[in-house]
Design an enzyme around this catalytic site. Structure first.
Site, PDB file in Angstrom:
ATOM      1  N   HIS A   1      -3.172   7.106   2.453  1.00 47.56           N
ATOM      2  CA  HIS A   1      -3.611   5.815   1.902  1.00 47.56           C
ATOM      3  C   HIS A   1      -5.002   5.478   2.444  1.00 47.56           C
ATOM      4  O   HIS A   1      -5.237   5.516   3.657  1.00 47.56           O
ATOM      5  CB  HIS A   1      -2.601   4.740   2.293  1.00 47.56           C
ATOM      6  CG  HIS A   1      -3.116   3.364   2.066  1.00 47.56           C
ATOM      7  ND1 HIS A   1      -3.656   2.977   0.862  1.00 47.56           N
ATOM      8  CD2 HIS A   1      -3.215   2.280   2.886  1.00 47.56           C
ATOM      9  CE1 HIS A   1      -4.062   1.715   0.950  1.00 47.56           C
ATOM     10  NE2 HIS A   1      -3.797   1.278   2.167  1.00 47.56           N
TER      11      HIS A   1
ATOM     12  N   CYS B   1       0.811  -1.222   0.000  1.00 51.20           N
ATOM     13  CA  CYS B   1       0.000   0.000   0.000  1.00 51.20           C
ATOM     14  C   CYS B   1       0.847   1.274   0.000  1.00 51.20           C
ATOM     15  O   CYS B   1       0.325   2.364  -0.227  1.00 51.20           O
ATOM     16  CB  CYS B   1      -0.964  -0.004   1.183  1.00 51.20           C
ATOM     17  SG  CYS B   1      -2.123  -1.386   1.135  1.00 51.20           S
TER      18      CYS B   1
ATOM     19  N   ASN C   1     -10.258  -0.042  -0.010  1.00 52.96           N
ATOM     20  CA  ASN C   1      -8.795   0.055  -0.004  1.00 52.96           C
ATOM     21  C   ASN C   1      -8.286  -0.525  -1.319  1.00 52.96           C
ATOM     22  O   ASN C   1      -8.409  -1.727  -1.560  1.00 52.96           O
ATOM     23  CB  ASN C   1      -8.263  -0.740   1.201  1.00 52.96           C
ATOM     24  CG  ASN C   1      -6.746  -0.705   1.305  1.00 52.96           C
ATOM     25  OD1 ASN C   1      -6.055  -0.413   0.336  1.00 52.96           O
ATOM     26  ND2 ASN C   1      -6.231  -1.025   2.484  1.00 52.96           N
TER      27      ASN C   1
HETATM   28  N1  COA Z   1     -17.905  -8.389   9.743  1.00 55.56           N
HETATM   29  C1  COA Z   1     -18.265  -8.622  11.006  1.00 55.56           C
HETATM   30  N2  COA Z   1     -17.375  -8.893  11.984  1.00 55.56           N
HETATM   31  C2  COA Z   1     -16.065  -8.907  11.627  1.00 55.56           C
HETATM   32  C3  COA Z   1     -15.637  -8.669  10.313  1.00 55.56           C
HETATM   33  C4  COA Z   1     -16.619  -8.392   9.343  1.00 55.56           C
HETATM   34  N3  COA Z   1     -16.322  -8.143   8.064  1.00 55.56           N
HETATM   35  N4  COA Z   1     -14.292  -8.747  10.279  1.00 55.56           N
HETATM   36  C5  COA Z   1     -13.881  -9.025  11.524  1.00 55.56           C
HETATM   37  N5  COA Z   1     -14.965  -9.131  12.348  1.00 55.56           N
HETATM   38  C6  COA Z   1     -14.995  -9.428  13.764  1.00 55.56           C
HETATM   39  C7  COA Z   1     -13.783 -10.181  14.244  1.00 55.56           C
HETATM   40  O1  COA Z   1     -13.944 -11.569  14.008  1.00 55.56           O
HETATM   41  C8  COA Z   1     -13.783  -9.836  15.708  1.00 55.56           C
HETATM   42  O2  COA Z   1     -14.714 -10.649  16.357  1.00 55.56           O
HETATM   43  P1  COA Z   1     -14.401 -11.212  17.841  1.00 55.56           P
HETATM   44  O3  COA Z   1     -14.261 -10.002  18.706  1.00 55.56           O
HETATM   45  O4  COA Z   1     -15.624 -12.040  18.140  1.00 55.56           O
HETATM   46  O5  COA Z   1     -13.143 -11.999  17.710  1.00 55.56           O
HETATM   47  C9  COA Z   1     -14.311  -8.408  15.754  1.00 55.56           C
HETATM   48  O6  COA Z   1     -14.973  -8.197  14.491  1.00 55.56           O
HETATM   49  C10 COA Z   1     -13.222  -7.362  15.901  1.00 55.56           C
HETATM   50  O7  COA Z   1     -12.166  -7.691  15.022  1.00 55.56           O
HETATM   51  P2  COA Z   1     -10.906  -6.758  14.874  1.00 55.56           P
HETATM   52  O8  COA Z   1      -9.999  -7.301  13.822  1.00 55.56           O
HETATM   53  O9  COA Z   1     -10.336  -6.490  16.237  1.00 55.56           O
HETATM   54  O10 COA Z   1     -11.647  -5.453  14.361  1.00 55.56           O
HETATM   55  P3  COA Z   1     -11.087  -4.034  14.159  1.00 55.56           P
HETATM   56  O11 COA Z   1     -11.931  -3.072  14.836  1.00 55.56           O
HETATM   57  O12 COA Z   1      -9.599  -3.960  14.382  1.00 55.56           O
HETATM   58  O13 COA Z   1     -11.328  -3.823  12.584  1.00 55.56           O
HETATM   59  C11 COA Z   1     -10.095  -3.954  10.575  1.00 55.56           C
HETATM   60  C12 COA Z   1     -10.755  -4.716  11.679  1.00 55.56           C
HETATM   61  C13 COA Z   1      -9.434  -4.911   9.607  1.00 55.56           C
HETATM   62  C14 COA Z   1     -11.147  -3.132   9.854  1.00 55.56           C
HETATM   63  C15 COA Z   1      -9.035  -2.997  11.176  1.00 55.56           C
HETATM   64  O14 COA Z   1      -8.204  -3.703  12.042  1.00 55.56           O
HETATM   65  C16 COA Z   1      -8.206  -2.327  10.150  1.00 55.56           C
HETATM   66  O15 COA Z   1      -8.693  -1.499   9.401  1.00 55.56           O
HETATM   67  N6  COA Z   1      -6.891  -2.649  10.110  1.00 55.56           N
HETATM   68  C17 COA Z   1      -5.976  -2.054   9.170  1.00 55.56           C
HETATM   69  C18 COA Z   1      -6.341  -2.442   7.786  1.00 55.56           C
HETATM   70  C19 COA Z   1      -5.419  -1.844   6.795  1.00 55.56           C
HETATM   71  O16 COA Z   1      -5.183  -0.689   6.827  1.00 55.56           O
HETATM   72  N7  COA Z   1      -4.923  -2.666   5.889  1.00 55.56           N
HETATM   73  C20 COA Z   1      -4.203  -2.266   4.743  1.00 55.56           C
HETATM   74  C21 COA Z   1      -2.763  -2.186   4.894  1.00 55.56           C
HETATM   75  S1  COA Z   1      -2.307  -0.594   5.409  1.00 55.56           S
END
Ligand code: COA
Length: 347
Positions: A254, A113, A284
């Site tokens: 980004h 990214c 993204n």
């Molecule tokens: N729908 C519903 N629930 C979901 C889900 C979805 N699409 N994806 C994950 N969950 C659940 C998980 O299973 C977890 O459940 P649990 O608490 O029962 O285990 C819960 O939601 C929280 O998961 P978590 O990963 O802690 O959520 P988060 O608030 O961190 O959000 C992302 C997840 C991926 C959106 C976030 O971490 C993020 O944006 N990370 C960076 C992504 C990024 O920038 N990537 C590109 C490279 S820079």
């Protein structure tokens, strides 16, 4: 060559026609529109059809950027991508050929990214050194080719698309001037964002586990690293340009997650209404996200506006730079151009 600067001369973006809404994903994944919207800010994304590759989108975005810049030739082509059309060779030479650019040097850059800013850094250095007068820099990714459509933690986030800019040599003080590009990498976190199999360390085999074939991300760790790395890099880039955050009009970071963008803005003192966002519409798009955001919001920038760009991605890698918005010279988009013009930003 100290009297040269690198100047933004043109921009363009391309995205597949197919819009995939959060509601559509509710049908195939254990997810909800409410979860996706509140946790990421994404409402819809574009998915390429099976016949459309990263290179195809890169060609279209590159053509638009060249047209906008008013050029038919460039001295080199740099394509940032994590999803090249083939493992071998690079996609950039094919893109250059499709654009009718003859035998100009053309190569891919892989920094996930952050790829666009890595590619931009090389382009700027080539211009400053005098080894190129014009460079076409493209960020393009067809992330749906590496995302597991059954993995709700990644399938809801990523989309496909391409963005491109033309960089040319200019004179100091010109609107459009790019500042120093601040770059960094931390390979101790290389497994935070990874497609485990399909490379030299773990070639694909019939026995390859399903999950190892696809993109995997340690979401929460990536989230906090993205905020701190982008904020620090952006602050350094602003400092090197001698700008305070108050003097900076727009943060173009980004497009990973609205919560990440807002947190980066807060960390460096840029209000949400100055944080450029198109991830609600495109998700993204990895290396494509910054040049796509620039193209989508170009109509809302005024000549001389001060932008700070920042990215974070797999590697892990990060980067930031500053840019003043150029005069809108060159030719307007052709009727066939597919760059979306998003509603004007206000501040
Ligand atoms: N729908 C519903 N629930 C979901 C889900 C979805 N699409 N994806 C994950 N969950 C659940 C998980 O299973 C977890 O459940 P649990 O608490 O029962 O285990 C819960 O939601 C929280 O998961 P978590 O990963 O802690 O959520 P988060 O608030 O961190 O959000 C992302 C997840 C991926 C959106 C976030 O971490 C993020 O944006 N990370 C960076 C992504 C990024 O920038 N990537 C590109 C490279 S820079």
């Amino acid at each position: 060559m100290t009297d040269r600067v690198a100047v933004l001369a043109g921009w363009g973006a391309d995205a597949p026609d197919r819009i995939v809404t959060n509601s559509e994903l509710e049908n195939s994944l254990d997810t909800t529109d409410a979860w996706i919207t509140s946790r990421t800010g994404i409402h819809e994304r574009r998915w390429a059809d099976p016949g459309t590759s990263t290179g195809d989108m890169a060609v279209r975005a590159g053509r638009m950027a060249m047209r906008r810049a008013g050029v038919t030739r460039v001295d080199r082509v740099v394509l940032a991508t994590t999803t090249p059309d083939h493992t071998c060779p690079a996609t950039a030479p094919w893109v250059a050929h499709q654009l009718g650019l003859g035998t100009v040097p053309a190569y891919d850059v892989a920094a996930v990214c952050s790829g666009f800013l890595y590619a931009l850094a090389g382009a700027r250095e080539a211009v400053l050194a005098g080894s190129a007068d014009t460079v076409l820099v493209i960020g393009a990714d067809r992330f749906t080719s590496i995302v597991d459509p059954a993995d709700r933690s990644t399938a809801v986030i990523f989309g496909d698309g391409a963005g491109a800019v033309v960089i040319r040599a200019g004179t100091p003080g010109e609107a459009g001037t790019l500042g120093d590009v601040v770059l960094g990498a931390d390979g101790s976190q290389s497994d935070h964002i990874m497609v485990r199999a399909g490379g030299a360390r773990q070639p694909l085999a019939p026995s390859t586990p399903h999950g190892d074939r696809y993109f995997a991300m340690r979401g929460p760790e990536v989230f906090s690293a993205a905020v701190s790395r982008m904020a620090n890099a952006a602050a350094t880039a602003l400092d090197r340009s001698g700008w305070t955050t108050k003097e900076c009009d727009w943060l173009v970071a980004h497009q990973a997650n609205w919560r990440i963008l807002a947190a980066v803005g807060r960390a460096i003192g840029i209000d949400e209404d100055r944080v450029v966002c198109d991830l609600d519409r495109f998700g993204n798009t990895s290396a494509a996200s910054i040049p796509m955001a620039l193209a989508h919001h170009a109509a809302g920038f005024r000549t001389g506006d001060r932008l700070v760009l920042a990215a974070f991605g797999g590697g892990t890698t990060w980067g930031a730079t500053t840019l003043t918005w150029p005069e809108q010279t060159g030719r307007p988009p052709a009727a066939t151009d597919r760059t979306e013009v998003l509603p004007k930003l206000t501040r």
